[in-house]
Design an enzyme around this catalytic site. Structure first.
Site, PDB file in Angstrom:
ATOM      1  N   ASP A 198      29.245   0.202 -11.868  1.00 20.20           N
ATOM      2  CA  ASP A 198      29.574   0.234 -12.451  1.00 20.20           C
ATOM      3  C   ASP A 198      29.485   0.638 -13.950  1.00 20.20           C
ATOM      4  O   ASP A 198      29.233  -0.444 -14.510  1.00 20.20           O
ATOM      5  CB  ASP A 198      31.356   0.631 -12.120  1.00 20.20           C
ATOM      6  CG  ASP A 198      31.807  -0.296 -12.157  1.00 20.20           C
ATOM      7  OD1 ASP A 198      32.043  -1.231 -13.518  1.00 20.20           O
ATOM      8  OD2 ASP A 198      32.082  -1.157 -11.114  1.00 20.20           O
ATOM      9  N   GLU A 258      -3.645  -8.937  -1.180  1.00 22.14           N
ATOM     10  CA  GLU A 258      -2.454  -9.339  -2.150  1.00 22.14           C
ATOM     11  C   GLU A 258      -1.583  -9.022  -2.691  1.00 22.14           C
ATOM     12  O   GLU A 258      -0.738  -8.567  -3.846  1.00 22.14           O
ATOM     13  CB  GLU A 258      -1.023  -8.954  -0.757  1.00 22.14           C
ATOM     14  CG  GLU A 258      -1.378  -7.997   0.388  1.00 22.14           C
ATOM     15  CD  GLU A 258      -0.648  -8.410   1.955  1.00 22.14           C
ATOM     16  OE1 GLU A 258       0.116  -7.509   2.509  1.00 22.14           O
ATOM     17  OE2 GLU A 258      -0.514  -9.660   1.882  1.00 22.14           O
TER      18      GLU A 258
END
Ligand code: GLA
Length: 726
Positions: free
Chosen positions: A532, A612
């Site tokens: 928020d 990777e």
């Protein structure tokens, strides 16, 4: 001047929008308008219908059409004939609950007001103005000061209210909303953001029903389940057209947004602290300050609204050294080790990460006290030397020696019953005498309203920060709060505790931020349970969700993007099968999703194949290249992942010379046409070249015909298209 007053009509004007109110002949403050700037007084839109059972104020005498129940009010009250949802309600010393607020005077000042003890939008003095409208009850000495911050260039208006008791006796406030607004006309839909743990901010759009609809939280936190943000839009509103307005509440505790469609098809919206977990005894000569609501509106769809909110939250809410700075690419050990680690394991994770280009190692839960699982140790903020042999300082030095920063997890607001702290201070845990407290993740909540608790936390955290070169704190909070009761409050004041808790939290965060201005704070609450604008005043980024599944994240981050800037979104690449869903997505797709945020990794890179690892190193190089565009550019939602077959978004630089399209095609179908996606926000006349190709398009072509997404093969196909002006 952003504010002018003519004939008791208040014009609050920003670049493109206008907010208007009028103190009428009875001193009632009417809401006249919020929307496009019209250069007109909008009073002509008032109508005074003769509606049965809509009572009339006494001063209206024989006029039966003047009713508080039908007029658009700026800040409705309870008990005097407006039967819609009130913005404020009080109980006076005599037990009565009526409040009849009438206009007294106004003040205009340069700059943006601030709010004692609460976060608020801030701005340089020349970029904002403040209007105060002072209202007073007709029968008592209660005053309400409505505050408006006008941020002209941002098309933002903030609101907050102060309730003042000038009388001689205490008054109880039962509800004090930050925002209340009436829209007499229009057919509105509301968009809100609901969810649950690991599935925050799912977007839901619905027509209004007659009566009251609501989203809110009574959990002592803004919550995973609903977000303190709301969007009201016209039925035909899209990303790029139609009118919409939005509001976020700068508050991290329980909140309520209510929308009422009344008997006359008028819409009222209120937003503020949730009244079910709020009551405040306002002593004589005292004032109560509501949190701030931040408002903006757009006549060109939701995209513009979002861009306005991104800018104000990033530049006028977030603070500190990292507010505009590029954030370190981090690696967090949580999903790599959970509680099972020692200093060598952490060092090995850091070492591999640093080889691949990661900037910071974050040590998550489990480094302190006796904490081998989630049932013990919270509160004991001293290093567990059984796990970290040689202490924290030594580990941090070694990690710094790799050229990496170091960050640490805390969950300061909590206490485990199995902890040293609990042995000494069982009374610091929130519980109601005579009742067994509710446990959440086996833990209890510390009474943040108490100064001694906050002092302890400040000292305990400072001791750690002073003992080693800790440059980042992840501030977690892992349960909903119940059993509200504080030993420091008298029985008549227990209703104040939920709000006092939030004030206590803010006070502690402010103290730490001030004492450690170089530390980057990342908010967290089981992922995005306290995502928020209040927390963003203290932490420029917040861990968006405990769900790190790249596919789910496209939806979570899509919902988050309606109000919150991309730089605020904590997002990491994690291992597959994903720990929350079991889903396997390609590493490349996980990276593009995590790049739409502060970017990092949350796995042991040692476990990846050589191929990777090379890919990870390349991803970090790409993020370092694109990061400034991602965080400073304008963000566009190019699809709706809640229903489309792909989740695609883009970033466009302010000068429109660079465009980055990212996202994911969810599923491949056989023999499918390639998907073209129309870009937005480009310069139609500019020519753009797609990276690594000879393909050149006009901005107009990209915005009208679109650009092809790659030919998909398999599922969760990553998309990353970078275009620059030629
Ligand atoms: C919460 C956070 C996670 C992790 C754990 C540790 O769930 O959201 O990222 O820090 O706590 O217990």
């Amino acid at each position: 001047m952003a504010v002018r007053v003519e004939d008791r009509i208040f014009y609050l004007e920003t670049k493109n929008t206008m907010y208007q109110m009028k103190a009428d002949e009875h001193g009632v403050l009417l809401h006249l308008w919020y929307g496009r700037k019209t250069e007109n007084d909008m009073e002509y839109l008032l109508s005074y219908p003769d509606v049965g059972f809509a009572g009339n104020i006494y001063e209206a005498e024989d006029c039966r059409t003047y009713s508080l129940n039908t007029l658009p009010l700026e800040y409705g009250t309870a008990g005097v004939g407006d039967h819609r949802i009130p913005a404020v309600s009080v109980t006076h010393a005599d037990g009565s609950t009526a409040l009849d607020l009438r206009y007294q005077e106004y003040k205009i000042c340069k700059g943006k007001y601030s709010i004692p003890e609460l976060p608020a939008v801030y701005a340089p003095e020349e970029e904002a103005e403040t209007l105060e409208i002072i209202l007073k009850d007709t029968a008592t000495d209660i005053r309400v000061i409505l505050k408006y911050g006008i941020m002209e260039n941002l098309d933002v208006i903030t609101r907050s209210a102060v309730i003042v008791n000038d009388g001689g006796k205490p008054v109880t406030i039962n509800r004090a909303h930050s925002l209340s607004m009436d829209m007499p006309y229009g057919s509105w839909e509301w968009v809100h953001f609901h969810g649950r743990h690991t599935m925050e901010r799912q977007v839901e759009r619905a027509s209004l029903l007659h009566g009251v609809q609501e989203s809110g939280s009574t959990r002592g936190m803004s919550s995973h389940q609903q977000n303190p943000s709301v969007l009201l839009c016209e039925e035909n509103c899209t990303e790029t057209s139609g009118f919409c307005m939005g509001a976020v509440l700068m508050y991290s505790g329980g909140f309520q947004t209510q929308i009422e469609l009344d008997q006359l098809n008028q819409t009222r919206i209120v937003m503020g602290i949730h009244p079910d977990t709020f009551q405040w005894v306002l002593d004589s000569k005292e004032s109560f300050y509501t949190p701030e609501a931040v408002l903006s509106c757009s006549c060109e769809g939701m995209e513009k609204l979002s861009l306005q909110f991104h800018k104000v939250i990033r530049e006028n809410v977030c603070r500190g050294k990292y507010k505009m700075a590029e954030r370190p690419v981090l690696i967090n050990n949580w999903e790599a080790t959970y509680f099972d680690f020692d200093e060598e394991k952490i060092f090995n994770i850091a070492q591999k990460a640093s080889e691949l280009g990661v900037d910071m190692m974050v040590l998550d839960d489990g480094w302190f006290g006796k904490r081998d699982n989630d049932s013990t140790g919270l509160g004991d903020w001293f290093v567990n030397e059984e796990k970290l042999k040689g202490g924290l300082g030594k580990l941090v030095e070694r990690i710094n020696g790799l050229g990496m920063k170091f960050g640490l997890w805390f969950e300061p607001e909590m206490i485990s019953e199995d902890s040293e702290l609990y042995k000494v201070h069982p009374d610091w845990a929130v519980r109601i005498p005579g009742r067994s407290p509710m446990r959440g993740r086996f833990q209890l909540v510390l009474d943040m309203t108490r100064k001694e608790v906050r002092d302890y936390l400040f000292q305990a955290i400072s001791r750690i920060l002073d003992s080693a070169n800790v440059e980042y704190i992840k501030w977690d909070m892992n349960r909903s709060i119940s059993d509200w009761y504080s030993m420091d409050l008298s029985s008549g004041r227990q209703g104040e505790m939920p709000h006092r808790y939030v004030l206590g939290l803010y006070e502690l965060l402010e103290r730490l931020m001030t004492a450690y201005p170089d530390v980057l704070f990342e908010g967290c609450s089981g992922g995005g349970g306290r995502f928020d604008a209040g927390m963003l005043y203290y932490c420029p980024q917040i861990w968006c969700s405990d769900d790190t599944d790249a596919y789910e994240r496209t939806k979570i981050q899509y919902g988050t993007s309606f109000f919150y800037p991309i730089s605020a979104v904590g997002s990491h690449v994690s291992a597959v099968p994903n720990h929350q869903t079991g889903r396997i997505t390609p590493l490349s797709a996980r990276a593009v999703t995590a790049m739409a945020g502060s970017f990092g990794y949350e796995l042991d890179l040692n476990n990846l194949s050589e191929e990777e690892k090379t890919e990870v190193a390349e991803q970090i190089v790409r993020f370092k290249q694109y990061g400034p565009l991602i965080h400073n550019g304008r963000y566009y939602r190019l699809s709706n992942p809640m229903k489309d077959k792909f989740g695609i978004w883009s970033f466009v630089s302010e000068d429109k010379k660079q465009v980055l399209v990212q996202g994911m095609i969810f599923r491949t179908e056989p023999n499918m046409l390639r998907y073209p996606v129309r870009l937005r926000g480009l310069d139609p006349a500019k020519k753009y070249q797609l990276k690594d190709t000879e393909d050149v398009y006009t901005g107009q072509a990209l915005m009208s015909g679109g650009i092809f997404l790659p030919q998909a093969w398999g599922d969760y196909v990553p998309v990353e298209l970078y275009l620059t002006e030629v």
